[in-house]
Motif scaffolding. Structure first.
Motif, mmCIF file in Angstrom:
data_model
loop_
_atom_site.group_PDB
_atom_site.id
_atom_site.type_symbol
_atom_site.label_atom_id
_atom_site.label_comp_id
_atom_site.label_asym_id
_atom_site.label_seq_id
_atom_site.Cartn_x
_atom_site.Cartn_y
_atom_site.Cartn_z
ATOM 1 N N ARG A 100 37.015 56.013 -62.705
ATOM 2 C CA ARG A 100 37.973 54.926 -62.874
ATOM 3 C C ARG A 100 37.791 53.901 -61.754
ATOM 4 O O ARG A 100 37.861 54.257 -60.570
ATOM 5 C CB ARG A 100 39.411 55.468 -62.859
ATOM 6 C CG ARG A 100 40.490 54.392 -62.917
ATOM 7 C CD ARG A 100 41.890 54.990 -63.004
ATOM 8 N NE ARG A 100 42.103 55.694 -64.264
ATOM 9 C CZ ARG A 100 43.303 56.123 -64.682
ATOM 10 N NH1 ARG A 100 44.382 55.913 -63.938
ATOM 11 N NH2 ARG A 100 43.404 56.750 -65.831
ATOM 12 N N GLY A 134 36.103 57.879 -59.038
ATOM 13 C CA GLY A 134 36.333 56.451 -59.175
ATOM 14 C C GLY A 134 36.331 55.727 -57.857
ATOM 15 O O GLY A 134 35.841 56.227 -56.839
ATOM 16 N N ASP A 172 36.072 55.474 -67.699
ATOM 17 C CA ASP A 172 37.527 55.517 -67.727
ATOM 18 C C ASP A 172 37.960 54.063 -67.574
ATOM 19 O O ASP A 172 37.191 53.149 -67.844
ATOM 20 C CB ASP A 172 38.079 56.418 -66.602
ATOM 21 C CG ASP A 172 39.549 56.803 -66.786
ATOM 22 O OD1 ASP A 172 39.810 57.881 -67.320
ATOM 23 O OD2 ASP A 172 40.438 56.008 -66.418
#
Length: 451
Positions: A100, A134, A172
Motif C-alpha cells: 500500500r 507499503g 493495494d
C-alpha cells in the motif's frame, strides 16, 4: 502466564500484551481484539491451544522490516520516504499480501493489514501465509517517472526479502498494474531472474491473471449473494449502496449489476453521488479509471444524478451495503441509520471498514454481516490462482478464472457458516470466519513445533 488458564483469561492476557507493546498502534490493536474476542469458544473446545502459546505467537509478526526509500523527483530534489514489510505468519505457505502506497501508512496500519491477511489467506484454502507492506509515499500528483524512480528504490531494498517460496507481494491502495510493473522490472534487473511468481497483480502480457483486477469486488458480491441465498434471498432486485469508487468499489458495483441488483450510490473523498434509478456503472468506471475524474463529475454529466458533499453515504436507504473505501468508515451511528432504513446484508469490500460498535449494531438487529477476511478474500484468492499459472507456465481465460473465483468464494462462505453453526451461531459470520481461519493456522503451527 499459566497455560492452564481458561480461554477467556488467555485471550484477555494476549490482548493486554498487545496493549502494552503496541498500544500506539490502534488499527492493529482493533484488528487483534476483533479476532481474539471470538476465540473463547474454540479455546474451551480445544485445550491444546491453551498450552501451546499459539495466541501469543500469532499476534507477534515473524519479521518486521522498516527501511529508507530515497528517490529523486523531477526537479532533481532528493526525497525520502519510509518503506515497510511485515512478514506476519508463514505456517501455511509463503507470506502473501499487498503493498500500500499512501500517506496514512505506518507500521501499525501494516501490522493490522498483515494480521487480517493471515486468516483471510487461510480461508481461501490455498497454501498462503500472511504479510503486508507499503510506504507513506503518495503516488497522487506524481509523474510516471517519479513513480518509477520511487518503485525502483523501494524494490532495491525489499528484493532481498522476497521470493516465490518466501514472500509474494501484490498491489493495494496506490499500487496498481503500473507500480507492480516498475517493481517487477527492478526485481528482475537486480536478481537476473525472471521469477514471475514473486509478485502478483502483473500485466497480462507478462504473467498476470485474468480477473485479478475485478477479483476483490467480484468476490465480495459473490460472498454477499451466498449469505442471502442461505436465507432464501438474493441480490437480484435489491437496492445497493457501495462506498468508494476505486478498483474494489467499481467491480463490486459491476457484479451487483450483473446479478440484477441496482447500485444507487457511490462515493469518493469529496462526497457521494446518488441516482435513485441506478448508476451507470460503466460510466463511473470510465470516469474514474480512464479520466481520473471525481464522482461529482458524474453528477454533472448525468441529469438524474445528484452530488452530496456533506452527510454520509450511509444515509441513502438500501437493502445491501458494501463498504469498499477504507478502514473504520462505517461507525455505529451510520449502522443505526442503515438498520432503520431496512438494510439486510453488509459485505466488507475494504479491510476493517466497519467499527466494532457498528458490527454489534448489525448483529443485534439480525443483519447479515460478511467480515472482510471472508468477504474480500477474492483478491488474494485470485493472486493465488495467478501464482498457480506462473508455476505451471500456463494462462487461463477469463470465464474459467471467474468460475474458479466464484467457487472459492462459495467454499469460503460454506466453511465459515459451517464453523459458525458448529458453535451454535449460524448467522454469525464474524465468529465463523475468525475461528475457521484461526484453527487452520493454529493446527498447522502445532504440527510444525514451536515456530
Amino acid at each position: 502466564m499459566s497455560r492452564d488458564t481458561d480461554g477467556l483469561q488467555l485471550t484477555a492476557d494476549a490482548y493486554r500484551t498487545i496493549q502494552v507493546r503496541d498500544g500506539h498502534q490502534p488499527e492493529f490493536a482493533q484488528a487483534a481484539y476483533e479476532v481474539l474476542e471470538s476465540l473463547e469458544p474454540a479455546l474451551k473446545r480445544h485445550p491444546e491451544y491453551l498450552r501451546s502459546g499459539v495466541l501469543e505467537r500469532l499476534c507477534e509478526p515473524e519479521r518486521q522490516i522498516i527501511f529508507r526509500v530515497p528517490w529523486t523527483d523531477d526537479t532533481g530534489a532528493v526525497r525520502v520516504n519510509r518503506g515497510f514489510r511485515v512478514e506476519f505468519n508463514s505456517a501455511l505457505g509463503p507470506y502473501k499480501g499487498g503493498l500500500r502506497f499512501h500517506p496514512s501508512v505506518n507500521i501499525g496500519v501494516i501490522k493490522f493489514l498483515g494480521f487480517e491477511q493471515i486468516f483471510k489467506n487461510a480461508l481461501t484454502g490455498l497454501p498462503l501465509g500472511g504479510g503486508k507492506g507499503g510506504s507513506d509515499f503518495d503516488p497522487k500528483g506524481k509523474s510516471d517517472a517519479e513513480i518509477m524512480r520511487f518503485c525502483q528504490s523501494f524494490m532495491t531494498e525489499l528484493h532481498r526479502h522476497l521470493g516465490e517460496y518466501t514472500d509474494v507481494p501484490a498491489g493495494d491502495i496506490g499500487v496498481g498494474r503500473r507500480e507492480i510493473g516498475y517493481l517487477f522490472g527492478q526485481y528482475k534487473r537486480i536478481t537476473n531472474r525472471y521469477e514471475s511468481g514473486v509478485l502478483t497483480g502483473k500485466g497480462l502480457n507478462w504473467g498476470g491473471s485474468q480477473v485479478r483486477t475485478e477479483a476483490t469486488g467480484y468476490g465480495t458480491v459473490y460472498f454477499v449473494d451466498q449469505m442471502l441465498r442461505a436465507r432464501g434471498e438474493q441480490i437480484d432486485g435489491r437496492r445497493v449502496v457501495v462506498s468508494g469508487s476505486g478498483n474494489v468499489a467499481i467491480y463490486a458495483a459491476r457484479k451487483v449489476h450483473e446479478l440484477g441488483g441496482t447500485v444507487v450510490a457511490m462515493s469518493d473523498s469529496e462526497g457521494y453521488v446518488v441516482d435513485e434509478e441506478g448508476l451507470d456503472i460503466e460510466a463511473v468506471r470510465e470516469l474514474k479509471e480512464d479520466r481520473g475524474g471525481r464522482v461529482k463529475d458524474y453528477a454533472e454529466e448525468h441529469p438524474r444524478a445528484r452530488f452530496v458533499d456533506n452527510g454520509s453515504i450511509w444515509d441513502v436507504p438500501c437493502a445491501v451495503a458494501l463498504p469498499c473505501a477504507t478502514q473504520n468508515e462505517l461507525d455505529d451511528e451510520a449502522a443505526t441509520t442503515l438498520v432503520r432504513n431496512g438494510v439486510v446484508a453488509i459485505g466488507e469490500g475494504a479491510n476493517m471498514p466497519t467499527t466494532p460498535g457498528a458490527v454489534k449494531v448489525f448483529q443485534d438487529a439480525g443483519v447479515l454481516f460478511g467480515p472482510g477476511k471472508a468477504a474480500n478474500a477474492g483478491g488474494v484468492a485470485t493472486s493465488g490462482l495467478e501464482m498457480q499459472q506462473n508455476a505451471s507456465r500456463d494462462s487461463w481465460h477469463f470465464d474459467y478464472t471467474d468460475t474458479r473465483l466464484s467457487q472459492i468464494m462459495a467454499d469460503i462462505h460454506d466453511s465459515v457458516r459451517e464453523m459458525a453453526e458448529g458453535y451454535g451461531a449460524p448467522d454469525n459470520y464474524v465468529l465463523g470466519a475468525n475461528i475457521a481461519g484461526f484453527t487452520k493456522v493454529a493446527d498447522t503451527m502445532l504440527d510444525l513445533g514451536v515456530i
